[in-house]
Design a protein around this motif. Structure first.
Motif, PDB file in Angstrom:
ATOM      1  N   LEU A 101       0.874  -1.261   0.100  1.00  0.00           N
ATOM      2  CA  LEU A 101      -0.124  -0.193  -0.025  1.00  0.00           C
ATOM      3  C   LEU A 101       0.851   1.166   0.052  1.00  0.00           C
ATOM      4  N   ARG A 102       1.970   1.184   0.743  1.00  0.00           N
ATOM      5  CA  ARG A 102       2.860   2.255   0.843  1.00  0.00           C
ATOM      6  C   ARG A 102       3.317   2.642  -0.465  1.00  0.00           C
ATOM      7  N   GLY A 103       3.803   1.620  -0.980  1.00  0.00           N
ATOM      8  CA  GLY A 103       4.148   1.900  -2.552  1.00  0.00           C
ATOM      9  C   GLY A 103       3.458   2.231  -3.530  1.00  0.00           C
ATOM     10  N   PHE A 104       2.212   1.834  -3.433  1.00  0.00           N
ATOM     11  CA  PHE A 104       1.147   2.451  -4.228  1.00  0.00           C
ATOM     12  C   PHE A 104       1.023   3.909  -4.190  1.00  0.00           C
ATOM     13  N   TYR A 105       0.717   4.249  -2.946  1.00  0.00           N
ATOM     14  CA  TYR A 105       0.202   5.681  -2.655  1.00  0.00           C
ATOM     15  C   TYR A 105       1.556   6.547  -3.024  1.00  0.00           C
ATOM     16  N   VAL A 106       2.764   6.021  -2.992  1.00  0.00           N
ATOM     17  CA  VAL A 106       3.810   6.888  -3.111  1.00  0.00           C
ATOM     18  C   VAL A 106       4.013   7.163  -4.820  1.00  0.00           C
ATOM     19  N   ARG A 107       3.670   5.731  -5.500  1.00  0.00           N
ATOM     20  CA  ARG A 107       3.606   6.138  -6.908  1.00  0.00           C
ATOM     21  C   ARG A 107       2.451   6.920  -7.384  1.00  0.00           C
ATOM     22  N   ARG A 108       1.410   6.758  -6.812  1.00  0.00           N
ATOM     23  CA  ARG A 108       0.168   7.706  -7.456  1.00  0.00           C
ATOM     24  C   ARG A 108       0.716   9.298  -7.206  1.00  0.00           C
ATOM     25  N   ILE A 109       1.181   9.347  -5.591  1.00  0.00           N
ATOM     26  CA  ILE A 109       1.554  10.988  -5.579  1.00  0.00           C
ATOM     27  C   ILE A 109       2.564  11.412  -6.374  1.00  0.00           C
ATOM     28  N   LEU A 110       3.772  10.368  -6.961  1.00  0.00           N
ATOM     29  CA  LEU A 110       4.799  10.966  -7.578  1.00  0.00           C
ATOM     30  C   LEU A 110       4.189  11.192  -9.238  1.00  0.00           C
ATOM     31  N   ARG A 111       3.148  10.483  -9.591  1.00  0.00           N
ATOM     32  CA  ARG A 111       2.570  10.684 -10.755  1.00  0.00           C
ATOM     33  C   ARG A 111       1.568  11.692 -10.876  1.00  0.00           C
ATOM     34  N   ILE A 112       0.844  11.997  -9.844  1.00  0.00           N
ATOM     35  CA  ILE A 112      -0.318  13.096 -10.039  1.00  0.00           C
ATOM     36  C   ILE A 112       0.085  14.492  -9.402  1.00  0.00           C
ATOM     37  N   TRP A 113       0.475  14.332  -8.134  1.00  0.00           N
ATOM     38  CA  TRP A 113       0.760  15.457  -7.499  1.00  0.00           C
ATOM     39  C   TRP A 113       1.931  16.691  -8.105  1.00  0.00           C
ATOM     40  N   PRO A 114       2.927  16.420  -8.817  1.00  0.00           N
ATOM     41  CA  PRO A 114       3.965  17.497  -9.048  1.00  0.00           C
ATOM     42  C   PRO A 114       2.992  18.417 -10.118  1.00  0.00           C
ATOM     43  N   LEU A 115       2.461  17.871 -11.229  1.00  0.00           N
ATOM     44  CA  LEU A 115       1.806  18.784 -12.258  1.00  0.00           C
ATOM     45  C   LEU A 115       0.515  19.571 -11.786  1.00  0.00           C
ATOM     46  N   TYR A 116      -0.103  18.560 -10.709  1.00  0.00           N
ATOM     47  CA  TYR A 116      -1.388  18.960 -10.196  1.00  0.00           C
ATOM     48  C   TYR A 116      -1.259  20.171  -9.294  1.00  0.00           C
ATOM     49  N   LEU A 117      -0.437  19.892  -8.227  1.00  0.00           N
ATOM     50  CA  LEU A 117      -0.257  21.048  -7.172  1.00  0.00           C
ATOM     51  C   LEU A 117       0.445  22.218  -7.785  1.00  0.00           C
ATOM     52  N   THR A 118       1.328  22.110  -8.770  1.00  0.00           N
ATOM     53  CA  THR A 118       1.966  22.975  -9.556  1.00  0.00           C
ATOM     54  C   THR A 118       0.874  23.977 -10.252  1.00  0.00           C
ATOM     55  N   PHE A 119       0.027  23.292 -10.893  1.00  0.00           N
ATOM     56  CA  PHE A 119      -1.038  23.921 -11.704  1.00  0.00           C
ATOM     57  C   PHE A 119      -2.088  24.668 -10.829  1.00  0.00           C
ATOM     58  N   VAL A 120      -2.452  24.063  -9.611  1.00  0.00           N
ATOM     59  CA  VAL A 120      -3.315  24.607  -8.912  1.00  0.00           C
ATOM     60  C   VAL A 120      -2.728  25.904  -8.387  1.00  0.00           C
ATOM     61  N   ALA A 121      -1.335  25.917  -7.805  1.00  0.00           N
ATOM     62  CA  ALA A 121      -0.847  27.250  -7.387  1.00  0.00           C
ATOM     63  C   ALA A 121      -0.925  28.178  -8.455  1.00  0.00           C
ATOM     64  N   PHE A 122      -0.664  27.649  -9.905  1.00  0.00           N
ATOM     65  CA  PHE A 122      -0.172  28.647 -10.784  1.00  0.00           C
ATOM     66  C   PHE A 122      -1.733  29.490 -11.105  1.00  0.00           C
ATOM     67  N   ALA A 123      -2.807  28.488 -10.958  1.00  0.00           N
ATOM     68  CA  ALA A 123      -3.969  28.980 -11.420  1.00  0.00           C
ATOM     69  C   ALA A 123      -4.553  29.988 -10.144  1.00  0.00           C
ATOM     70  N   ALA A 124      -4.087  29.752  -9.041  1.00  0.00           N
ATOM     71  CA  ALA A 124      -4.469  30.612  -7.909  1.00  0.00           C
ATOM     72  C   ALA A 124      -4.005  32.021  -8.089  1.00  0.00           C
ATOM     73  N   LEU A 125      -2.468  31.880  -8.334  1.00  0.00           N
ATOM     74  CA  LEU A 125      -2.017  33.212  -8.674  1.00  0.00           C
ATOM     75  C   LEU A 125      -2.296  33.972  -9.712  1.00  0.00           C
ATOM     76  N   ALA A 126      -2.869  33.257 -10.800  1.00  0.00           N
ATOM     77  CA  ALA A 126      -3.288  33.842 -11.867  1.00  0.00           C
ATOM     78  C   ALA A 126      -4.509  34.735 -11.844  1.00  0.00           C
ATOM     79  N   ALA A 127      -5.497  34.009 -10.801  1.00  0.00           N
ATOM     80  CA  ALA A 127      -6.823  34.630 -10.654  1.00  0.00           C
ATOM     81  C   ALA A 127      -6.635  35.993 -10.024  1.00  0.00           C
ATOM     82  N   LEU A 128      -5.343  36.255  -9.357  1.00  0.00           N
ATOM     83  CA  LEU A 128      -4.881  37.349  -8.460  1.00  0.00           C
ATOM     84  C   LEU A 128      -4.712  38.526  -9.477  1.00  0.00           C
ATOM     85  N   VAL A 129      -4.245  38.272 -10.598  1.00  0.00           N
ATOM     86  CA  VAL A 129      -3.863  39.410 -11.656  1.00  0.00           C
ATOM     87  C   VAL A 129      -4.478  39.270 -12.943  1.00  0.00           C
TER      88      VAL A 129
END
Length: 386
Positions: A101-129
């Protein structure tokens, strides 16, 4: 189906056999699922537009229904994800007699989160300007808690190019829960769970219809979108028992599935003026899920050269980035090319698609790939080509 088993060239006494499971045709199907969603967002879907262009009424309706049917690409994404994740977990369990289970969740985090969280942060900042971009904190919080779809149920859709991210939330919720259920379940229990999910989805939708819930609740509630996930699980469970399809059968299944998508969308906007209703959506979701599962079956195991095209395989490989970034690309292009006629719509869409591919390529190479290489260290069944 491409399955390769190879021993790692480590110490011979402790070497373990690593299975490689990869079906290239599903990468191509994944790209076309994205393309359907892209077309849904890019193409005009109002009769006024086509009437102004001199399009016959029947043709305008057909174009609206065809372009609108691309929205069901998300059902195909759900079915694909459920099929692949279930298959990989079942193979891991068969090979190791357990689930890491630990390996599975780590794989999903490494696959999904880098782009996902980067884009969420980018969209939030874009909404300010950017004045026309609005992404209040409760949406950002919903995305970060992997519950963005529930934010849409509570608050409606945000005026942001981050709007497609609701599907990522539903998939992440599935990734969180499914390995826990699968860890000790027998094949019979897995089938029972999948059938239970199908029943739950349909009962929940009927409850929303009779309780006069808003359309957003029907569209974005996790429990109303479980059908394609359940069907993907069942296909994974019984894939070895499915009959081999001839080329004609595959074509018929694929064409029939696309026709169902188009017919469902046409039915869902059949009122005048077009107005989505919860009972139409409730019925439509059942049908589009079945059609999406049929699409998956129509290409599984196919050896057609078209499904081995290296460019389409690459586009399928970066389809996650294509999906996340396409509305941002369209926003950028819409500011430069005003879509007031069929020709300018096609030009705007083509430029937006090219920009989406360029952005997704850059994301895959410089943002996602380092994490993907790390992800492979935690894999018990390799899921990428050699």
């Amino acid at each position: 189906m491409t399955t390769v088993v190879a021993a790692q060239p480590e110490d011979a006494a402790t070497a373990t056999r690593i299975e490689r499971f990869y079906q290239p045709e599903l990468d191509v199907l994944r790209f076309f699922a994205f393309l359907g969603v892209f077309i849904f967002h890019a193409a005009p879907r109002t009769m006024d537009f086509y009437a102004a262009a001199g399009t016959p009424h029947w043709l305008g309706n057909l174009l609206i229904s065809t372009f609108g049917a691309g929205a069901y690409g998300v059902d195909l994404f759900f079915a694909l994800s459920a099929y692949l994740i279930t298959t990989l977990l079942l193979r891991e369990r068969a090979n190791t007699r357990n689930l890491d289970l630990r390996g599975f969740y780590v794989r999903r985090i490494l696959r999904i989160w880098p782009l996902y969280l980067t884009f969420v942060a980018f969209a939030a900042l874009a909404a300010l300007v950017i004045p026309e971009q609005r992404l209040p904190a409760h949406y950002v919080l919903g995305y970060c808690l992997l519950a963005g779809n529930w934010s849409y149920v509570l608050y409606g859709l945000p005026a942001s190019f981050a709007i497609p991210l609701w599907t990522v939330s539903i998939e992440e919720q599935f990734y969180l829960a499914w390995p826990l259920a699968l860890r000790k379940a027998s094949d019979t229990m897995i089938a029972a769970i999948a059938i239970g999910l199908l029943v739950l989805a349909n009962v929940w939708r009927m409850w929303l219809v009779f309780s006069l819930a808003p359309v957003d609740a029907m569209e974005y509630t996790t429990f109303t979108r479980l059908d394609p996930i359940a069907l993907g699980i069942l296909i994974a469970l019984f894939s070895d028992k499915l009959p081999r399809l001839s080329r004609r059968q595959r074509i018929a299944l694929l064409c029939g599935s696309v026709a169902i998508w188009i017919a469902v969308y046409a039915f869902s906007v059949s009122s005048n003026p077009p107005l989505l209703s919860t009972w139409q959506l409730a019925l439509g979701h059942s049908l589009t899920a079945l059609a999406s599962a049929a699409m998956l079956l129509s290409v599984m195991g196919s050896q057609q050269s078209f499904l081995r095209n290296k460019w389409l395989l690459y586009l399928g490989k970066i389809s996650y980035g294509l999906y996340v970034l396409h509305e941002f690309a369209h926003f950028c292009v819409a500011g430069l090319i005003h879509a007031f006629s069929p020709l300018t719509v096609m030009l705007q869409s083509l430029v937006a698609l090219v920009l989406t591919i360029l952005l997704a390529t850059a994301s895959y190479r410089w943002l996602e790939s380092p994490f993907l290489r790390l992800k492979e260290r935690f894999a018990h069944v390799q899921s990428r080509p050699v």
